[in-house]
Scaffold this active site. Sequence first.
Site, short mmCIF file in Angstrom:
data_model
loop_
_atom_site.label_atom_id
_atom_site.label_comp_id
_atom_site.label_asym_id
_atom_site.label_seq_id
_atom_site.Cartn_x
_atom_site.Cartn_y
_atom_site.Cartn_z
CB CYS A 1 -0.94 0.00 1.10
SG CYS A 1 -1.84 -1.40 1.39
CE LYS B 1 8.83 -5.19 -15.83
NZ LYS B 1 10.14 -6.36 -16.04
CD1 TRP C 1 -0.05 -5.23 -3.97
CD2 TRP C 1 0.02 -6.18 -2.09
NE1 TRP C 1 0.47 -6.30 -4.12
CE2 TRP C 1 0.60 -7.04 -2.91
CE3 TRP C 1 0.02 -6.50 -0.74
CZ2 TRP C 1 1.22 -8.17 -2.77
CZ3 TRP C 1 0.55 -7.72 -0.28
CH2 TRP C 1 1.17 -8.51 -1.55
CD GLU D 1 15.21 -9.16 -22.53
OE1 GLU D 1 14.21 -8.92 -23.04
OE2 GLU D 1 15.14 -9.68 -21.20
NE ARG E 1 4.50 1.67 -1.49
CZ ARG E 1 5.36 2.20 -0.35
NH1 ARG E 1 6.42 2.82 -0.63
NH2 ARG E 1 5.11 1.69 0.76
CE LYS F 1 16.63 -11.28 -19.00
NZ LYS F 1 15.19 -11.26 -18.64
CD GLU G 1 15.34 -15.16 -18.51
OE1 GLU G 1 14.72 -15.43 -19.43
OE2 GLU G 1 15.42 -14.15 -18.08
CG ASN H 1 2.32 0.88 3.76
OD1 ASN H 1 2.02 -0.27 3.65
ND2 ASN H 1 3.42 1.26 3.50
N GLY H 2 0.35 -1.21 6.12
CA GLY H 2 1.13 -2.33 6.92
C GLY H 2 -0.07 -3.43 7.10
CG HIS I 1 22.65 -33.05 -35.24
ND1 HIS I 1 23.13 -33.77 -35.80
CD2 HIS I 1 22.70 -33.10 -33.85
CE1 HIS I 1 23.15 -34.89 -34.88
NE2 HIS I 1 23.04 -34.50 -33.95
#
Length: 588
Positions: free
Chosen positions: A2, A583, A73, A470, A27, A467, A463, A97-98, A486
Amino acid sequence: MCGIVGYIGTDKALPKVLSGLKFLEYRGYDSAGIAFVKNKSLNILKEVGRIENLDKKINAQEETYVSIGHTRWATHGKPNVINSHPHKNGKFTVVHNGIIENYVLIKEKLIKEGYSFLSETDTEVIPALLDYNYSISKDIMVSIRDTIKELEGSYALGIICDDDLKHIYAVRNGSPLIIARDEKGYFLSSDVPAILNFTNKYILLDESEIAKLSFDEYKIYDTNLDEIRKEEKIFDGTPDSAMKGNYEHYMLKEIHEEGKVFKDTLNYYVDNYKFKNTMPNFKKYNKIHIIGCGSAYYVGNIGKYLIEEYTNIPVLVEVASEYRYKKNFYDKDTLVIVISQSGETADSLAALRKAKEDKIDTLAIVNVVGSSISREADYTLYVKAGPEIAVATTKAFLAQTVLISLLAVKFSNNLNLLKEYDNLEKHICNLLNNNYEKYAEAIYKHEDTFFIGRLIDYALCLEGSLKLKETSYINSVAFQAGELKHGTISLIKDGTPVIGICTDENIINKTISNLKEVKARNAYVIFITNEDIDEDFYDLKLVLPKVHKLVMPILSIIPLQLIAYEVAKKRGCDIDKPQNLAKSVTVE
Ligand code: M6R
């Protein structure tokens, strides 16, 4: 997580609070709300989803000079309007928040005192408790002090009382909160970047200190309600640099968060070598399909190896853009797992919808709370990576790898395997602190590289190769080591970097043979292994800690991410925002 923003001053409050809330979006949140004072009364507006939804409901030019806002959140109760903040009970309105750990006990006590509650949240007990304590003391500061004595858990609070609409109160314990000032007024905020559009002068509120913000000053009190002086800090930087901390790029910062991400993800699902009830029971499934795009698809490949290694469940892994259009062989005992950091990738969402239309059970592994995929799947397991800002995923990949390995354990029902996570955090930290400069030096001037490995190491090659390409724009290809001869071996030239990943002791000698083949053709071999092998077929060796196969990929990925980062840096690339990439890919 939050987020809180508040403003009181001679400027209109809503543009400032909304601007701050937008900064806190990173966040993660699933709803937003705002309380503001107008015509001597308090108004509350809340909306599920993006801040834009709230924005549309609000007239930002409203004649209001006192306001508190919140991004929620969800922790206790679904993301809906009733559970969104601000919460009002009695005369008090609160953003929080918490987590309040003893909220059930407080609620029971207050119900006996005649209070009633609308939401499922832990937060709503706070305004009610403030109101109750205020009814006894008739003093807002005393009621805040008495209330925080009763609260257990973590909190940062913004508070407005109906009897005093000319002040905002704030207090914290565990969760961060700052107080700031510009020429026209005073702010409270969960972090510095949220107020940097207006001011860079702030103070950090310490545990249990109470702040009282007025139109012309702010005061800070200790728990005896004695006023204290605090040193004002000046933030020297931009909102971007505030969020990056001491790191040059988000990618590097996010890689360095991986120790915490590992711990948070593990602890969310496992306690004392047992699964918590945050992990559902998947006993009925005897077939699994894993769907994703890009890095999420590669996590799926890791998942396939692990699940098939520790169970007798066959796993099909497909890229979502193929899966959505092909004929799929599944039945009511099949579980379709969709992996997505953003939870918004169009192809992954379409594949999920297709499985749902066919009445197949779906499980989402997602990072962004409240995202479309998380909302539409039958089950959702969140990874605890936190907001990821760099376009190239790193910490979310690691968190997804942790979670898919936990799923392999869950499906295998062999809880002994949970011991294998014991020393990983230490190994992660050691790997993060290593220097990868010499590997980057060997790669960065070349236009082609190859990653080779077998089985689970091949999934890591995919991966590592993505990385590198990109972020640094070097052409890079991942190959199953045995396939090289081959055809692709014809591309090996003098000095071509070939990165061999060899962590599976059962087939390490096979991959070493392939590395010898490329070395004989003058490739520059970088040998990444967890075995103690000292021979002359490689130019550089990178030694990984030797841990159980189940958790090995959680470690193997770290050097690959850091090498890609170092190479991109040497080539002067726009590391956090590589060319042509987004993103969240919400188009087909
Ligand atoms: O948000 P998602 O995990 O669904 O995104 C999937 C891919 O678009 C993403 O992994 C992409 O490949 C990144 N560029 C990887 O760094």
